[in-house]
Write an enzyme that holds these catalytic residues in place. Structure first.
Site, PDB file in Angstrom:
ATOM      1  N   GLY A 148      -4.902  -9.882  12.536  1.00  0.00           N
ATOM      2  CA  GLY A 148      -6.254 -10.319  12.886  1.00  0.00           C
ATOM      3  C   GLY A 148      -6.291 -11.811  13.217  1.00  0.00           C
ATOM      4  O   GLY A 148      -5.280 -12.513  13.132  1.00  0.00           O
TER       5      GLY A 148
ATOM      6  N   TYR B 195       2.256   7.570  10.262  1.00  0.00           N
ATOM      7  CA  TYR B 195       0.923   6.964  10.402  1.00  0.00           C
ATOM      8  C   TYR B 195      -0.167   7.972  10.024  1.00  0.00           C
ATOM      9  O   TYR B 195      -1.011   7.710   9.155  1.00  0.00           O
ATOM     10  CB  TYR B 195       0.728   6.452  11.841  1.00  0.00           C
ATOM     11  CG  TYR B 195      -0.700   6.067  12.138  1.00  0.00           C
ATOM     12  CD1 TYR B 195      -1.338   5.085  11.392  1.00  0.00           C
ATOM     13  CD2 TYR B 195      -1.423   6.704  13.146  1.00  0.00           C
ATOM     14  CE1 TYR B 195      -2.662   4.737  11.644  1.00  0.00           C
ATOM     15  CE2 TYR B 195      -2.738   6.367  13.409  1.00  0.00           C
ATOM     16  CZ  TYR B 195      -3.355   5.388  12.662  1.00  0.00           C
ATOM     17  OH  TYR B 195      -4.661   5.054  12.907  1.00  0.00           O
TER      18      TYR B 195
ATOM     19  N   ALA C   1      -5.339  -1.539   8.362  1.00  0.00           N
ATOM     20  CA  ALA C   1      -4.231  -0.569   8.329  1.00  0.00           C
ATOM     21  C   ALA C   1      -3.202  -0.964   9.370  1.00  0.00           C
ATOM     22  O   ALA C   1      -3.498  -1.672  10.321  1.00  0.00           O
ATOM     23  CB  ALA C   1      -4.746   0.836   8.646  1.00  0.00           C
TER      24      ALA C   1
ATOM     25  N   LYS D 274      -2.761   8.062   6.598  1.00  0.00           N
ATOM     26  CA  LYS D 274      -4.227   8.098   6.711  1.00  0.00           C
ATOM     27  C   LYS D 274      -4.778   9.354   6.023  1.00  0.00           C
ATOM     28  O   LYS D 274      -5.850   9.322   5.403  1.00  0.00           O
ATOM     29  CB  LYS D 274      -4.635   8.065   8.184  1.00  0.00           C
ATOM     30  CG  LYS D 274      -4.480   6.705   8.832  1.00  0.00           C
ATOM     31  CD  LYS D 274      -5.567   5.758   8.317  1.00  0.00           C
ATOM     32  CE  LYS D 274      -5.651   4.487   9.123  1.00  0.00           C
ATOM     33  NZ  LYS D 274      -6.822   3.661   8.756  1.00  0.00           N
TER      34      LYS D 274
ATOM     35  N   ASN E 146       0.953  -0.372   3.060  1.00  0.00           N
ATOM     36  CA  ASN E 146      -0.346  -0.872   3.531  1.00  0.00           C
ATOM     37  C   ASN E 146      -1.433   0.191   3.467  1.00  0.00           C
ATOM     38  O   ASN E 146      -2.532  -0.059   2.983  1.00  0.00           O
ATOM     39  CB  ASN E 146      -0.234  -1.351   4.986  1.00  0.00           C
ATOM     40  CG  ASN E 146       0.287  -2.766   5.068  1.00  0.00           C
ATOM     41  OD1 ASN E 146      -0.441  -3.715   4.779  1.00  0.00           O
ATOM     42  ND2 ASN E 146       1.543  -2.913   5.428  1.00  0.00           N
TER      43      ASN E 146
ATOM     44  N   ASN F  54      -5.742 -10.145   5.743  1.00  0.00           N
ATOM     45  CA  ASN F  54      -4.532 -10.948   5.479  1.00  0.00           C
ATOM     46  C   ASN F  54      -4.060 -11.684   6.738  1.00  0.00           C
ATOM     47  O   ASN F  54      -3.026 -12.347   6.715  1.00  0.00           O
ATOM     48  CB  ASN F  54      -3.393 -10.087   4.904  1.00  0.00           C
ATOM     49  CG  ASN F  54      -2.878  -9.043   5.882  1.00  0.00           C
ATOM     50  OD1 ASN F  54      -3.329  -8.974   7.017  1.00  0.00           O
ATOM     51  ND2 ASN F  54      -1.942  -8.236   5.428  1.00  0.00           N
ATOM     52  N   LEU F  55      -4.812 -11.526   7.828  1.00  0.00           N
ATOM     53  CA  LEU F  55      -4.523 -12.204   9.100  1.00  0.00           C
ATOM     54  C   LEU F  55      -3.125 -11.858   9.637  1.00  0.00           C
ATOM     55  O   LEU F  55      -2.568 -12.614  10.434  1.00  0.00           O
ATOM     56  CB  LEU F  55      -4.702 -13.729   8.983  1.00  0.00           C
ATOM     57  CG  LEU F  55      -6.108 -14.184   8.581  1.00  0.00           C
ATOM     58  CD1 LEU F  55      -6.169 -15.718   8.499  1.00  0.00           C
ATOM     59  CD2 LEU F  55      -7.183 -13.685   9.551  1.00  0.00           C
TER      60      LEU F  55
ATOM     61  N   PHE G 268     -10.755   8.832  17.855  1.00  0.00           N
ATOM     62  CA  PHE G 268      -9.807   9.248  18.877  1.00  0.00           C
ATOM     63  C   PHE G 268      -9.265   7.947  19.489  1.00  0.00           C
ATOM     64  O   PHE G 268      -8.834   7.093  18.724  1.00  0.00           O
ATOM     65  CB  PHE G 268     -10.450  10.276  19.820  1.00  0.00           C
ATOM     66  CG  PHE G 268     -10.418  11.644  19.160  1.00  0.00           C
ATOM     67  CD1 PHE G 268     -11.121  11.893  17.984  1.00  0.00           C
ATOM     68  CD2 PHE G 268      -9.596  12.648  19.645  1.00  0.00           C
ATOM     69  CE1 PHE G 268     -11.021  13.108  17.317  1.00  0.00           C
ATOM     70  CE2 PHE G 268      -9.489  13.872  18.982  1.00  0.00           C
ATOM     71  CZ  PHE G 268     -10.204  14.103  17.824  1.00  0.00           C
TER      72      PHE G 268
END
Ligand code: UDP
Length: 335
Positions: free
Chosen positions: A38, A142, A76, A146, A93, A34-35, A170
């Site tokens: 990114g 967070y 994520a 996950k 998300n 979805n930029l 890690f």
């Protein structure tokens, strides 16, 4: 054998390095992103679908008309502090988005998934190094989101024949050893980029004494009082994904497996700063400030399973080599 790979979050820091490695190994690559964090220019000539995982029709569009063998899921939100302030963003998300992806995969009958998970699913260490069977009790939203995604993958595996390899990273670090791709976060919160940005400021004539670099606590129970982390190079992370893809392609494997990705060696915040100082040749200074919420003193991977079962051997075993690749990228920027 060449595969057709859909990379979710392929325009981000780790995803873009992965896209480059896949293209080089001859795989066909499509990127869905979805930029939001990114960069469109980071994916080379890969087939690109712009869309948001929270929108079911967007992700369905990525599968339509494409024969996908395997999905790599990097997309994520990944800041611990922000996840405490804005949990809704993280659940939307990382949990809802992942469920939409899993359902789109079911509909498209794509049954192989490599998932970017995290050591944050373990929470505070009860034993070190932390192996995959360490209790999973996240201490922030967070890690919780996950872990929820991992659990959904395990349940989908049992019920619908999905095969997932979850890779629990890690501390991802370093940049493309060829210097083409780097780390571009805004705002930046990670240690190595912040230290190297300070090096750039000093190199440009800034007074070292004016440093804004902070060390979050020097009163931890570690040899020099600062937090110890296991830094693993991004090229090694990507290589592990190729190994995970091979594992999934062998014999219709389904179900859920998890592997830690770390080197098994920890470095303190002060050791990281000293290494950046040596590599950049700049007089990097810092201030000691209070602890950051949610930071355990030490996080070091027990990475024997990835070595033994995936045949993954990290090439960047030493912090100087990792930081040198980051400086190869940051050193060309202006402050
Ligand atoms: N850290 C620090 N100053 C900074 C950023 C990070 O002292 O400006 C410390 C942080 O407290 C942690 C380590 O550096 O102990 C690595 O933090 P980073 O945010 O890079 O990764 P994380 O461990 O949160 O995934």
């Amino acid at each position: 054998m060449a595969a057709s790979v859909l990379v979710i979050g392929g325009a981000g820091y780790i995803g873009s390095h992965m896209v480059k490695m896949l293209a080089r190994s001859g795989d066909r690559v499509a990127v869905f992103d979805n930029l939001s964090t990114g960069h469109r220019d980071a994916i080379g000539g890969a087939d690109f679908v712009e869309g948001d995982l929270r929108v079911r029709s967007d992700i369905a569009r990525a599968f339509a008309g494409r024969q996908i063998d395997v999905v790599l899921h990097f997309a994520a939100c990944c800041y611990v502090g922000e996840s405490v302030q804005e949990p809704a963003k993280y659940y939307a998300n990382n949990v809802v988005g992942t469920l939409n992806l899993l359902d789109a995969m079911r509909e498209a009958k794509v049954r192989r998934l490599v998932f970017s998970s995290t050591c944050a699913t373990y929470g505070d260490p009860v034993s070190l190094p932390m192996a995959e069977d360490h209790p999973q009790q996240p201490v922030n939203p967070y890690g919780m989101t996950k872990l929820a995604a991992e659990r959904a993958m395990a349940d989908y595996g049992r019920a619908y024949g999905l095969g997932t390899v979850a890779l629990r990273y890690f501390n991802a670090a370093g940049c493309d050893p060829e210097g083409e791709l780097g780390e571009r976060h805004d705002p930046e919160t990670h240690l190595i980029p912040l230290v190297l940005r300070e090096a750039l400021r000093v190199r440009a004539g800034g007074n070292p004494a004016d440093t804004q670099l902070q060390v979050f606590g020097d009163d931890f129970d570690t040899p020099d009082g600062t937090c110890v982390r296991d830094y693993v190079h991004i090229a090694d992370l990507c290589a592990a994904h190729l190994k995970a893809m091979e594992r999934l392609s062998g014999g219709g494997r389904c179900g859920f497996e998890a592997f830690n990705l770390g080197t098994g060696t920890g470095y303190s915040v002060k050791e990281v700063i000293e290494t950046c100082r040596r590599v950049s040749g700049q007089d990097i200074r810092y201030r000691i400030s209070g602890r950051r919420a949610g930071d355990p003193a030490r996080l070091v991977a027990g990475a024997g399973r990835a070595r033994g079962e995936l045949g993954w051997v990290p090439e960047f075993n030493d912090l100087t080599a990792i930081v040198a690749t980051s400086w190869g990228w940051f050193g060309r920027l202006s402050p």
